[in-house]
Write a protein that holds these residues in place. Sequence first.
Motif, PDB file in Angstrom:
ATOM      1  N   ARG A  45       0.817  -1.211   0.000  1.00 32.90           N
ATOM      2  CA  ARG A  45       0.000   0.000   0.000  1.00 32.90           C
ATOM      3  C   ARG A  45       0.852   1.263   0.000  1.00 32.90           C
ATOM      4  NH1 ARG A  45      -3.405  -1.439   5.198  1.00 32.90           N
ATOM      5  NH2 ARG A  45      -1.323  -2.226   5.699  1.00 32.90           N
ATOM      6  N   SER A  46       2.112   1.097   0.268  1.00 32.46           N
ATOM      7  CA  SER A  46       2.985   2.262   0.293  1.00 32.46           C
ATOM      8  C   SER A  46       4.383   1.867  -0.146  1.00 32.46           C
ATOM      9  CB  SER A  46       3.059   2.857   1.708  1.00 32.46           C
ATOM     10  OG  SER A  46       4.040   3.868   1.759  1.00 32.46           O
ATOM     11  N   TYR A  47       4.993   2.739  -0.958  1.00 33.55           N
ATOM     12  CA  TYR A  47       6.359   2.489  -1.384  1.00 33.55           C
ATOM     13  C   TYR A  47       7.337   3.307  -0.540  1.00 33.55           C
ATOM     14  CZ  TYR A  47       4.556  -0.013  -5.401  1.00 33.55           C
ATOM     15  OH  TYR A  47       3.927  -0.936  -6.203  1.00 33.55           O
ATOM     16  N   GLU A  48       6.894   3.708   0.637  1.00 35.47           N
ATOM     17  CA  GLU A  48       7.746   4.493   1.525  1.00 35.47           C
ATOM     18  C   GLU A  48       8.352   3.583   2.586  1.00 35.47           C
ATOM     19  OE1 GLU A  48       5.944   8.032   3.047  1.00 35.47           O
ATOM     20  OE2 GLU A  48       4.687   8.261   1.272  1.00 35.47           O
ATOM     21  N   TYR A  49       9.667   3.731   2.771  1.00 28.96           N
ATOM     22  CA  TYR A  49      10.377   2.914   3.753  1.00 28.96           C
ATOM     23  C   TYR A  49       9.786   3.053   5.155  1.00 28.96           C
ATOM     24  CZ  TYR A  49      14.276   2.487   0.371  1.00 28.96           C
ATOM     25  OH  TYR A  49      15.068   2.209  -0.720  1.00 28.96           O
ATOM     26  N   LYS A  50       9.386   4.279   5.498  1.00 29.01           N
ATOM     27  CA  LYS A  50       9.020   4.556   6.895  1.00 29.01           C
ATOM     28  C   LYS A  50       7.857   3.697   7.387  1.00 29.01           C
ATOM     29  CE  LYS A  50       6.097   8.541   5.703  1.00 29.01           C
ATOM     30  NZ  LYS A  50       5.950  10.004   5.847  1.00 29.01           N
ATOM     31  N   HIS A  51       7.003   3.239   6.477  1.00 32.43           N
ATOM     32  CA  HIS A  51       5.859   2.418   6.876  1.00 32.43           C
ATOM     33  C   HIS A  51       6.241   0.950   7.078  1.00 32.43           C
ATOM     34  CE1 HIS A  51       3.165   5.743   6.362  1.00 32.43           C
ATOM     35  NE2 HIS A  51       3.490   5.884   5.091  1.00 32.43           N
ATOM     36  N   ASN A  52       7.502   0.637   6.773  1.00 31.48           N
ATOM     37  CA  ASN A  52       7.937  -0.766   6.832  1.00 31.48           C
ATOM     38  C   ASN A  52       9.177  -0.947   7.700  1.00 31.48           C
ATOM     39  OD1 ASN A  52       6.130  -2.162   4.710  1.00 31.48           O
ATOM     40  ND2 ASN A  52       6.880  -0.358   3.623  1.00 31.48           N
ATOM     41  N   ILE A  53       9.413  -0.020   8.613  1.00 30.31           N
ATOM     42  CA  ILE A  53      10.654  -0.016   9.382  1.00 30.31           C
ATOM     43  C   ILE A  53      10.830  -1.289  10.212  1.00 30.31           C
ATOM     44  CG2 ILE A  53       9.610   1.336  11.235  1.00 30.31           C
ATOM     45  CD1 ILE A  53      13.280   1.486  10.031  1.00 30.31           C
ATOM     46  N   GLU A  54       9.764  -1.797  10.812  1.00 25.19           N
ATOM     47  CA  GLU A  54       9.906  -2.996  11.639  1.00 25.19           C
ATOM     48  C   GLU A  54      10.181  -4.233  10.775  1.00 25.19           C
ATOM     49  OE1 GLU A  54      10.341  -2.764  14.726  1.00 25.19           O
ATOM     50  OE2 GLU A  54       9.751  -0.648  14.809  1.00 25.19           O
ATOM     51  N   THR A  55       9.536  -4.299   9.607  1.00 22.02           N
ATOM     52  CA  THR A  55       9.807  -5.392   8.670  1.00 22.02           C
ATOM     53  C   THR A  55      11.254  -5.345   8.205  1.00 22.02           C
ATOM     54  OG1 THR A  55       7.524  -5.283   7.885  1.00 22.02           O
ATOM     55  CG2 THR A  55       9.078  -6.462   6.496  1.00 22.02           C
ATOM     56  N   ILE A  56      11.746  -4.132   7.915  1.00 25.38           N
ATOM     57  CA  ILE A  56      13.132  -3.952   7.484  1.00 25.38           C
ATOM     58  C   ILE A  56      14.091  -4.413   8.583  1.00 25.38           C
ATOM     59  CG2 ILE A  56      14.887  -2.200   6.959  1.00 25.38           C
ATOM     60  CD1 ILE A  56      12.595  -0.591   5.592  1.00 25.38           C
ATOM     61  N   ALA A  57      13.839  -3.977   9.820  1.00 24.57           N
ATOM     62  CA  ALA A  57      14.720  -4.326  10.938  1.00 24.57           C
ATOM     63  C   ALA A  57      14.750  -5.830  11.182  1.00 24.57           C
ATOM     64  CB  ALA A  57      14.273  -3.581  12.195  1.00 24.57           C
ATOM     65  N   THR A  58      13.595  -6.474  11.099  1.00 21.06           N
ATOM     66  CA  THR A  58      13.532  -7.930  11.297  1.00 21.06           C
ATOM     67  C   THR A  58      14.365  -8.654  10.247  1.00 21.06           C
ATOM     68  OG1 THR A  58      11.324  -7.775  12.268  1.00 21.06           O
ATOM     69  CG2 THR A  58      11.996  -9.926  11.382  1.00 21.06           C
ATOM     70  N   ALA A  59      14.221  -8.222   8.977  1.00 25.18           N
ATOM     71  CA  ALA A  59      14.993  -8.851   7.898  1.00 25.18           C
ATOM     72  C   ALA A  59      16.494  -8.625   8.091  1.00 25.18           C
ATOM     73  CB  ALA A  59      14.550  -8.290   6.552  1.00 25.18           C
ATOM     74  N   LEU A  60      16.883  -7.416   8.440  1.00 21.83           N
ATOM     75  CA  LEU A  60      18.307  -7.098   8.598  1.00 21.83           C
ATOM     76  C   LEU A  60      18.930  -7.894   9.744  1.00 21.83           C
ATOM     77  CD1 LEU A  60      18.264  -3.228   8.036  1.00 21.83           C
ATOM     78  CD2 LEU A  60      19.106  -4.977   6.470  1.00 21.83           C
ATOM     79  N   ASN A  61      18.243  -8.005  10.855  1.00 24.58           N
ATOM     80  CA  ASN A  61      18.786  -8.775  11.974  1.00 24.58           C
ATOM     81  C   ASN A  61      18.914 -10.258  11.615  1.00 24.58           C
ATOM     82  OD1 ASN A  61      19.295  -6.785  14.006  1.00 24.58           O
ATOM     83  ND2 ASN A  61      17.085  -6.545  14.271  1.00 24.58           N
ATOM     84  N   GLY A  62      17.988 -10.760  10.802  1.00 25.78           N
ATOM     85  CA  GLY A  62      18.111 -12.131  10.312  1.00 25.78           C
ATOM     86  C   GLY A  62      19.321 -12.293   9.406  1.00 25.78           C
ATOM     87  N   PHE A  63      19.572 -11.295   8.564  1.00 25.18           N
ATOM     88  CA  PHE A  63      20.744 -11.335   7.685  1.00 25.18           C
ATOM     89  C   PHE A  63      22.039 -11.322   8.489  1.00 25.18           C
ATOM     90  CE2 PHE A  63      18.376  -9.073   3.961  1.00 25.18           C
ATOM     91  CZ  PHE A  63      17.613 -10.218   3.759  1.00 25.18           C
TER      92      PHE A  63
END
Length: 505
Positions: A43-61
């Motif tokens: 629904r949004s192409y803005e990073y700010k709406h997905n910050i928790e998803t981003i953080a979860t993926a990065l910590n997994g990486f």
Amino acid sequence: MSYLAEKLYGIIYMTSRQVNLSIIVLRSLRVIEGATSNFFDNRSYEYKHNIETIATALNGFLRLLKGYGVKNYKFWANQQSLDAISARYLGEQIYIRTSLRVRWLNTSQLTYYKATAIITHLENFKKISATSTFLLSLGSERVSFSHFSKQKFASTWNIDLGTAQVHEVSAALKPETSNPVEVLDDYIGSKLEHLRHVFSGNKEPSSLIIQDAAAINSKYIPAGKSYFTMDSVNFDTVYQKLINSSDQFIMDYFNVDENEVVRIVPYFLLIHKIIKLTNVEKIILTNITVSDGLALERARKVGINKQHLEKIIITAAENIAGRYLTSKSHRENVSKIALHLFDQLKKIHHLGKRERLLLQIACIVDDIGNYINQQGHYRHSAYILEANKLIGLSNEENQIIAEVSRYHSSESPKSQQPHFQKLDPEVQMKVAKLAALLRLADALDDSREEKINKISVSLRGTEMIIFAYSNQNLALENWSFHNKSDLFEKVFGIKPVLKQRRQVK
């Protein structure tokens, strides 16, 4: 792990849709492990709406990198949809949650890394690019369209047809018209209009390489391969089948969900128009990405790979200089003198290879402002360069080029000037040092007559003697040198002195 003896490097790359990890053997540039996050909230192409998803993926990486024993890794992200302040805020939010510092990539850097990846990794690229070849790289905010001719990079253009933008237009059109595809086709055509005069009358058959079309790649590129080739006739058959099909048919054909289907028709409309515009006969789909270019850059930086890919950046600078009708012989002569000074004065300027490249680029583009007005041309050069980012350079490096061009003539950097004040102190010093060298080189060809055959440099206490070898009258060069040498003395505390040496015929 069997890779412990290998030099491994981790690349994390984030777009506005997802985050990817590649673990690479630098010596061979081979990917031994990869991971991809789920797509972000569509629904949004803005990073700010997905910050928790981003953080979860990065910590997994990070856990995966640790499992492979990878200690060298970096995190990059696409900045096309963010201004500088927003990028800084988002970077801090990510750092708080992951301890990772993000390196933002602008459009010109993304274009460069994608192009270098294709040059290096695409099988038979040299053979393909022996004739006219185009690279269409799809992005979140912009599409980059590059041209290769005779195995060399020739030019690039940015087109405002990014994924997010086309998605927004498509969504707006559906309830407003009975034939949204026709209107979208017209919209895409309008964005390509500025290229029509470039290719009008072009009859030479060409090839088209398409990058970052994920759904189309999944359909056609075989498992374990990095590319798939089809001719324009086969593409047109698929195009005609899909262009007026239902979303459900397209979802089934490409095995995608409703979040992905909205991109496919615009992709085909764009590709179809590019094919017609550039007389494309062969199409190469590839899944070679910006991450491959980032790995290549790292391999070059640590000395494993010796390719001279900076030629792309220099060609882009030459293209701008040519567009604004500057003298080719003058810029070549100034470049030769400036780079000689740079090489001979390493022990006083303490700058590196990257700054040497920036000096060379500044020598090429510093006079483009003459196209607007010779009076104050250096200021015109600066604002043209601020509006035309050079491929392969960061925002900071583009700013350095603009400021060095501003100060290459009669104006010197001053602390009260707003455009100089806003630069970081370290960047201010780079600008001042490079501008000081460029001013001397420019003075030595002030007549544009290439009177000086060569120079030699000698440091003697608080003086730097430049011996100019020439049998011609250097009165104008001497006058210009005297007027332009003050910046060098202010920056380095060393007085430049010009002496002429006659040559025996």
